[in-house]
Each structure stands twice: as structure tokens, then as C-alpha cells.
Design an enzyme around this catalytic site. Structure first.
Site, mmCIF file in Angstrom:
data_model
loop_
_atom_site.group_PDB
_atom_site.id
_atom_site.type_symbol
_atom_site.label_atom_id
_atom_site.label_comp_id
_atom_site.label_asym_id
_atom_site.label_seq_id
_atom_site.Cartn_x
_atom_site.Cartn_y
_atom_site.Cartn_z
ATOM 1 N N TRP A 73 -8.875 6.057 9.045
ATOM 2 C CA TRP A 73 -8.440 5.353 7.833
ATOM 3 C C TRP A 73 -7.863 6.342 6.832
ATOM 4 O O TRP A 73 -8.485 7.376 6.556
ATOM 5 C CB TRP A 73 -9.637 4.636 7.204
ATOM 6 C CG TRP A 73 -9.344 4.062 5.848
ATOM 7 C CD1 TRP A 73 -8.257 3.336 5.485
ATOM 8 C CD2 TRP A 73 -10.176 4.185 4.683
ATOM 9 N NE1 TRP A 73 -8.358 2.981 4.162
ATOM 10 C CE2 TRP A 73 -9.522 3.485 3.641
ATOM 11 C CE3 TRP A 73 -11.397 4.790 4.422
ATOM 12 C CZ2 TRP A 73 -10.057 3.402 2.362
ATOM 13 C CZ3 TRP A 73 -11.932 4.702 3.158
ATOM 14 C CH2 TRP A 73 -11.268 4.000 2.133
ATOM 15 N N GLY A 74 -6.699 6.002 6.315
ATOM 16 C CA GLY A 74 -6.137 6.779 5.226
ATOM 17 C C GLY A 74 -5.028 7.714 5.655
ATOM 18 O O GLY A 74 -5.070 8.304 6.726
ATOM 19 N N ASP A 111 -4.613 10.471 4.539
ATOM 20 C CA ASP A 111 -5.171 11.821 4.601
ATOM 21 C C ASP A 111 -5.976 12.074 5.877
ATOM 22 O O ASP A 111 -6.570 13.141 6.030
ATOM 23 C CB ASP A 111 -6.003 12.129 3.351
ATOM 24 C CG ASP A 111 -6.848 10.959 2.900
ATOM 25 O OD1 ASP A 111 -7.049 10.029 3.708
ATOM 26 O OD2 ASP A 111 -7.321 10.971 1.755
ATOM 27 N N SER A 156 0.833 -1.207 0.000
ATOM 28 C CA SER A 156 0.000 0.000 0.000
ATOM 29 C C SER A 156 0.868 1.258 0.000
ATOM 30 O O SER A 156 1.550 1.554 0.975
ATOM 31 C CB SER A 156 -0.893 -0.005 1.257
ATOM 32 O OG SER A 156 -1.296 1.309 1.605
#
Lengths: 200, 200
Positions: free
Chosen positions: A183-184, A186, A13
Site C-alpha cells: 500500500w502506498g 512509498d 488520489s
């Protein structure tokens, strides 16, 4: 002593790579440690019907651009390996094998594997490629090659992935702070705020 | 005079609602104006194979939590309407009809429609529901009901959506600053940085 932060990621990822470049320092600023937990998104996507981001029309092109831009912003090199997305089973096994011996060295190895894949754009999908990174980190080549075939390590990885799914882990990077899931890459800004304020 | 920022969103996108609550003020701080461009994600998902976020196993539950948490952080009310995801064709038509008359009023109407849907959790999928919001905003009920059936307005919306797809718009919210595309409420921090630094 406050609870460590849980940091879930797949070695394949690229957004996990960006998060990995920041997470330890961010946690340290707030007196926290980080539990690094590599997982296999492939197994999780079977539950959620997820697809590798970069293969999606339009969104994939955007993600390539966004990844390079975000890497520039935080000052880390970025390149996609030739085989992408790739199987990260060997990298995960190497990590958990190292974790059983020394948590600090395991994190150093995780960072080296990520740098190889997304900093230098080199393949880390095969056991041999993973062994090369381990050897460059000063680890014993024969020991790591044996570990990658070891039924105990294989089972340990399966257990970790099943536990992650049971905890609701569905993507990479995914960070849990005191039971709160983010999550993420960002959402790292919100992780930092949550650490600072203890919630809102 | 610097170019306006393009702000693409679907009225049925809750992350679009969060972005809509911040975008004008953020742009203004950097001497920019914003072109609000509602689109229909349904038409775009036919190109990309995208799915409504909240219907996805695991990810959907997370998104509900993340939406409420992000709304608390920026201090706006949040509720999901009963019909969700919903058709936002009528809301889009109302916007473009208003835009043909007064851009400022069109933005005020867009904010009112978003507030109705995700601030109060009320349905805005039917022409009648959209007309009610327009009337509460002081607009003429008969005129808006006629506009929602008007072939010219229908065609204008189709043209806008096709132009957005041609520009690479694939999600909501999606913001373009000087040709640079940013996707997602969680990239607003980078939008603000880009405006401040003029790139990196």
C-alpha cells in the site's frame, strides 16, 4: 507467463497519480503486465472510517509538500485540481467502458485522466470534464456521454468496487503482486524488490 | 560540520522501531549525526484526530503484515508486545533522563527499549518494565526509578512534546533533514537520497 500485477487506485488520489506514472515501466522491467483497477475510495472509507489525507490537520500540509517533492523526484508535473478531493465516479465509468473494448486504450485513457487532474490541476469530477478528456484522446463524444449514463457500466463499477473491498483493498494506490499486498506510493521500492527477488 | 538529523519517534510506534534500526547508519554514511527525540503520539493525535494504525479495519491487518515483511527485509526481529498500543511515557522519561547525562548512552537505551518492545515483544509500558531494561543496560535501578517520578524530568518531556508539535511533528517516525520533513519508515529511501544529493 507470470500473473499480471493488480494496481488499484482512485482517480482522486494524488499518490495514485504518482504510482501510475511508474507502475507500467516497473512491471515491464520484470516481464510483468499490469491490471489497472480504478476504485472509489469513498465507498471503502465507509468500511474503514478513513478520511481524505489532505483534510487532516498537520498531516495534510505535510502531504501537499511530500506530493510535490515526490513528483519532482520522478520528474512528473504536479498540481492539485481546484475541486479536491473530488468524485471520481465518471472517470471510473469511462475507464471500465473503455476496458470492455480495448485494455490498452483504457490504460492510456486512465493516464490522460490522471494527467488532467494532477499534472495540469484541472477538474475531472463532472461527466462533461471526463468526456472532454476522452474526446482529446480521440474517442467519440456521444458514445462516452451515453456510456457514463449506462446502467450496465454503473453496475460494472459497483461490482468492481465490491470485489476490491472483498480482496482487502483499503487505500490508493494499492498493488498486489502474486497475492502480496503493498500500500502506498512509498512502497513501490518494495514492490520492485519483490518483483526482482520473488519475495523475501 | 553539517547539522544533525532530527529523528522523532514514539516508543510505541512499530514503524519507529524499524526506522531506529537504520537511521544512525544511514546518517553516518553521509557524515551526519542524529538527534533522537522520543515523543508522545497520544498528545499529538489530540491535535490531529489521528488513530493508532493497527486498530483501523483492513488497514490494521495490512500494517501487521507490512511490519513483519519490512522487518524481514532489513534483517531485524519483529514481534508486537501483548499490550499494544501502549503508554510510552516511562520509556520517554528514561530517555530524557539519560540524555541529560550522556547522549550516546541515551541512544543505546532507546535502542534497547525498542528491541525489548518490538524485537522481543515484551511490554515496556510500566515504570518497572522500563527500569528492568535500564538495569540490563548497566544503569542504576534506584536512580532510574527516582528519575521516572522526578517532576523535572516530567516537565522536560512535556516541553519536548510541545516543541515537537510546534515544529509540525505529527507522526512517528518523522525525520527532519535541513528543515525538510519526511514522515514514515517508507520514506527513508527519500531521506537517503536527500542526504546524498542535498535536495532535488
Amino acid at each position: 507467463m507470470p500473473e499480471p500485477i493488480d494496481f488499484y487506485f482512485d482517480f482522486s488520489s494524488p499518490y495514485g497519480y504518482l504510482a501510475a506514472a511508474c507502475i507500467d515501466e516497473m512491471a515491464e522491467r520484470h516481464g510483468r503486465s499490469v491490471r489497472w483497477r480504478p476504485i472509489l475510495l469513498g465507498a471503502i472509507f465507509q468500511e474503514t472510517g478513513g478520511r481524505p489525507l489532505l483534510g487532516i490537520p498537520m498531516k495534510g500540509d505535510y502531504a501537499r509538500h511530500d506530493l510535490a517533492r515526490s513528483a519532482r523526484l520522478i520528474g512528473v508535473p504536479f498540481a492539485l485540481p481546484e475541486s479536491f478531493p473530488f468524485m471520481s465516479v465518471a472517470a471510473c465509468r469511462a475507464y471500465y467502458w473503455m476496458l470492455n473494448q480495448d485494455a490498452g486504450q483504457a490504460v492510456a485513457l486512465a493516464k490522460a485522466l490522471y494527467r488532467e487532474a494532477f499534472g495540469k490541476g484541472q477538474d475531472i469530477d463532472s461527466p462533461e470534464a471526463v468526456a472532454r478528456v476522452c474526446i482529446a484522446e480521440g474517442l467519440d463524444g456521444d458514445a462516452i456521454r451515453a456510456a457514463l449514463r449506462d446502467p450496465g457500466i454503473k453496475q460494472q463499477l459497483r461490482t468492481e468496487v465490491a470485489a476490491a473491498i472483498a480482496k482487502g483493498v483499503f487505500g490508493s494506490p494499492l498493488i498486489i503482486v502474486d497475492g502480496e499486498v503493498f500500500w502506498g506510493h512509498d512502497r513501490l521500492d518494495q514492490v520492485a524488490l519483490w518483483l526482482e527477488r520473488g519475495g523475501w
